[in-house]
Each structure stands twice: as C-alpha cells, then as structure tokens.
Design an enzyme around this catalytic site. Structure first.
Site, PDB file in Angstrom:
ATOM      1  N   GLY A  18      43.778  64.184  14.547  1.00  9.82           N
ATOM      2  CA  GLY A  18      42.921  63.382  13.730  1.00  9.82           C
ATOM      3  C   GLY A  18      42.782  64.019  12.593  1.00  9.82           C
TER       4      GLY A  18
ATOM      5  CG  ASP B 193      38.439  70.223  19.524  1.00 10.07           C
ATOM      6  OD1 ASP B 193      38.363  69.595  20.585  1.00 10.07           O
ATOM      7  OD2 ASP B 193      39.145  69.705  18.626  1.00 10.07           O
TER       8      ASP B 193
END
Length: 547
Positions: free
Chosen positions: A239, A354
């Site tokens: 991303g 994350d």
C-alpha cells in the site's frame, strides 16, 4: 573547536544553516577556523563548556557553501560517518555538498596518497590537532568565510615579506602597534556581532530540527544501486509503494522501500518509521540502513532479506513445502521474541499495530525479522494502552477493541500474533477463509476444532510428514488461541508467550476468541477509518461486531 592547551573540554558547536546541529569534543582551547566562541565572556573567564558556533550563516543548497581544508588533525569519531572505498575526493565533495546533514569529508585511506571517501553527518566527535602525522579534514563553511580566510592568508604572507624586505625596527614596532589596535577593535566587533546573532537565533527558533540519526543516501546512489528502479529489481508492491532490491558500490545488498505519491503512508508515518526503527536493535527486527528525502522522493533503505516474507511461503502451493515444522516453529518463536523486545525490552515501549505475514521477513537462514513500523505507536512511562480516532491496520489481524472502538494496547499486538500463529500452522489466511462445514473464519474454525478435540485437522498437510511430535503443534495452536481471546485481559503478555513456547509449562484453557464469526470481507488490505469525521466517499465501510 581545535586550539592549543592541556585542558580537555566538551565544546558545543552548532551549525547556523538549519540543516543540522551538532556537538564536538575538543582537546584544546581554540575553535576551528570559521568558528567563534558562543559565549565570549565565559570563554575569556576560562569556561569553554558552551563551545563554538559558526561565524557566518550558510544557506544550505543555495550554492553559498564550500569546504575549508584543515590539516594536521586527528579525524573525528566515525560513529556518524559513511564511507565508499571506490569514490575519489572530488566525488566525495560533491556528495557531501548535496546533503545538508553532511558536516565534513576526508580520504578514507591515507596510504599511498589517499583514496576512498568518508563523510561525517551531524556530530563531529573527538577532533585533535597534531604537529605531525595529522590528516586533512574538509570542513563545511560558508563561501564568504572561506574567501575571507584565503584573503587573510595571502595578506599575512605579503606582510611577512614586506617586514623582511624593509628590516627596520621602526616599521616592525608600528606594525605591531597597528595590528594590536586592529585586533582589539575586531575582537570587540566580532563579540558584539556574535552576541546579537545568538540572541536573534535563540528567540526565533521555537523548536529544533528533528534528528533522524540515520545516514542519508542521495537519489543518484540509490537509482544506480537499483538499476534505475527497474522491474527486474522489483521485489514486491504494498500500500505504501514498491520495494526494490539494490546493490551499493561497496557490494552490500539493500532493499529500498519507495513511497508512492498516493501512498497510504504519509509524511508523518514516514518520519515515524525512521525515528522508531533507527533506535531499535534486535536480531528479530529488520535493520534500517539509511533514508532518502530528495525532490518528490521518500525512501527507506533496509538490509536485504533474500527469502522475502512469511506470506510468500505459507500461502503458496509450491513454496509452502519448503517450510517444515521445525522451521515454522522457529519463525513463530522469532516473531514472539521480536514483539517482546518491542513491548518491554527496548528503550521505547512500542505497539506495532500492523503485524501480519507480509510484514515478517526471512533472512538467508530463515530467521524472522519484523518490519514496517510506519503505523507503530510509542507508549510513555508505564503506559500500556491508548486511544485513537483513526483506526489503521489490516483486516483479519486487528483486535476487536481496536477495530471497533479505536482502543489499542500491547494486547492488540498479541491478538495479531495469535492470528499469525494460526495462519503459519494451517497455511491459510484468516481473512477470506470460509469453511464449508461450519461457515466460520479461520479463528472461529480453529476454536471449533479445538473444543471438539479435532485441532490436529487444522495442521497444514504440507508439513505433517516433517512433524515428529504432533503434540508440539497442538500446543502452539493452543497458544495461538490464548492470544486471540475476545477480552484483552485474558490474553497473555508476550513475555509469557515466549516462556510458553520455550517450556512445558501448564497452559490455561482458552476462552472464546474475538471475531470468530467474521465473514469474508471485500475491502482493501489496509483499513483507515476516521471515527469522528464521516467519509464523503460514495463507498462505505462497515465494522463487523463479534458475537
């Protein structure tokens, strides 16, 4: 910064051009050419603790700088240096001049006339003056300061030649008187100017420039190392943008994380990752080597991991067979040790936020390396939890309390670790998994198999043959279920997880996990929800609550 005298003092030497401030330790009373005492009154009184400052301000990147060669020196400490053995001195000067944080440069190897290049960034530590056997150091100064020094040098030589030619006592006496008066006036004017400049600088400076404590690599160097960011060097895409493999001129292999202009990781996340990972040192954390902020580019340079990430093995039909059970359990233990270091053993108490299979890299020996600290958060003092109005992370790995309420803690990482353990054991993703029999996701399926005493059916067929002790696999599944329990208070700390993985201690029975009924989601891998401001987009996101 360098002078004469037997006394050792720490002198604080700050640059005036805004790119970097640095400290210097000197063994003598004087300052380097181009620098003057910060506090003249204290200096005269014999107190040199406040050190020296640049006499003339510099405009970094505006062509108003140069380098003054200072000879017969012991070169500074190399803790904040970078070197290239193949680079000549002219190229060394060009690289240093393009980097605002570069303070000085010199030959890397002084044998046979000198070769290579060594650069210093920020602090210049432990400089000394030698009468002989010293080396040349090229110190960054304003161009006007260098010109003034050269003019004074020429004038001095002419003055000496004139004195010798005339050879009269009267001329010598007049010259000495004139020089004395001139130096007194010049000293008074310089002192006044320094005091005024320091007063203005202190009053106008509201906060100091962030010190990223990492070497800077220029864009040309990185482009050359990655063959112009060619597709053949591309390792993957996230991303944030693409990752490229590169090889520096020194032969060192690197991985370059290049943030795209549309990256979800913005400027603050980029700075956050640099500040956090630069201060972390652990064998189960990926090591960052440098960074680049040039033109529109923002890049991080890591040590290259030849086996890429965990997900490239466990979710691949062919490569999953390369990971037998001994390798998988060692990867799990490595991730646990890395998380324990972040939570309690590092200088900062860090929540990764994350943790997922693609953010765990594998080196040449298949050792786990936790990476990507762009979303990490630090906790101060004895804090163990915090709140946020912006939930960011990856579906399938986020804990229920974080995804729904924006409440995150050390136990949020424990939940993500538990999901990762179940994925490594089963070879299947939590997000998108749907069992035809019970219609549950991976967490719910694992929980159902456990309470029905069928946990062995969860084991990936790819490594069953290499597993000599099924009870060890079942114990790891048990630990994974303890980590994904609904209530954060029920989840163990990572220090306890490490102990459970490395011993035969008795395990408690796990309670119902969080999100075990979660369905297959159709959203992108990375979630970003603002809990205060509603989205104006046409597409909406729903947060699914557990039963």
């Amino acid at each position: 910064m360098v002078g004469k005298g037997p006394v050792s003092r720490k002198l604080r030497l700050k640059s005036q051009f805004g790119c970097v401030g640095f400290f210097a330790e000197a063994r003598f009373r004087g300052c380097l050419k181009g620098f003057v005492p910060k506090s003249p009154e204290a200096w005269v009184a014999g107190d040199w603790s406040e050190g020296c400052v640049r006499r003339v301000e510099m405009g970094c990147g505006k062509g108003e700088e140069g380098f003054l060669k200072i000879s017969k020196l012991k070169l500074p400490d190399t803790r904040t240096s970078w070197y290239d053995k193949s680079m000549d001195l002219n190229e060394c000067k060009r690289v240093c001049l393009r980097n605002c944080t570069c303070s000085a440069y010199s030959h890397f190897d002084i044998r046979d006339g000198g070769s290579g290049c060594i650069l210093w960034f920020g602090d210049l530590i432990d400089i000394r003056e030698y009468n002989e056997n010293g080396q040349d150091l090229y110190v960054r100064l304003a161009s006007s300061e260098i010109e003034e020094y050269n003019i004074h040098y020429v004038k001095g030589k002419l003055r000496v030649m004139l004195i010798v030619a005339l050879c009269t006592a009267m001329f010598l006496m007049c010259l000495c008187i004139g020089l004395t008066v001139f130096n007194i006036k010049k000293k008074k004017l310089a002192t006044k100017e320094i005091v005024q400049r320091e007063s203005v600088r202190v009053s106008s400076r509201k906060k100091e420039e962030e010190d990223l404590e990492l070497p800077f690599l220029d864009l040309d160097t990185i482009s050359e190392a990655t063959n112009g960011f060619s597709n053949g060097n591309k390792l993957g895409q996230g991303g944030f943008g693409p990752v490229y493999k590169g090889t520096l001129a020194s032969g060192q292999e690197i991985a370059v994380k290049r943030l795209s202009r549309t990256s979800r990781q913005g400027k603050e996340e980029f700075k956050n990752e640099i500040k956090l990972i630069a201060k972390l040192q652990h064998r189960n954390l990926v090591k960052i080597l440098g960074y680049c902020v040039e033109e529109d580019e923002r890049m991080l340079i890591y040590e290259y991991q030849p086996n890429r990430s965990v997900d490239s093995f466990i979710f691949d039909k062919e490569r999953r067979r390369e990971l037998d059970w001994p390798k998988r359990v060692e990867i799990i233990k490595g991730i646990a040790r890395g998380l324990m270091y972040l939570h309690q053993d590092s200088r900062l108490r860090i929540i990764h936020r994350d943790l997922k299979a693609s953010n765990v890299l594998l080196d040449s020996d298949m050792n786990a390396k936790i990476s990507d600290f762009g979303l990490a958060r630090t906790l101060g003092g004895d804090e163990t939890e915090a709140n946020t109005t912006k939930v960011v992370g990856t579906y399938g790995y986020m804990s229920p309390e974080y995804q729904i309420d924006g409440y995150f803690s050390l136990k949020s990482d424990v939940f993500s670790f538990g999901v990762l353990v179940l994925e490594i054991v089963s070879g299947r993703r939590n997000r998108g998994f749907c069992n035809e029999e019970d219609k549950l996701n991976l967490i719910g399926h694992a929980w159902r198999q456990y309470i029905e005493d069928k946990a062995c059916e969860l084991i990936d067929e790819a490594f069953k043959e290499s597993c000599s002790d099924i009870s060890e696999v079942l114990r790891v599944i048990h630990i994974g279920l303890l980590c994904v329990q609904q209530d954060p208070q029920d989840r163990p700390n990572m220090s306890v997880v490490v102990l459970m993985l490395s011993s035969e201690m008795l395990l408690l029975d796990p309670k119902q996990p969080g999100f075990f009924n979660e369905r297959n989601l159709l959203f992108s891998d990375t979630l970003s929800i603002n809990l205060e401001i509603p989205s104006n987009n046409l597409q909406t996101m729903s947060v699914i609550e557990p039963r």
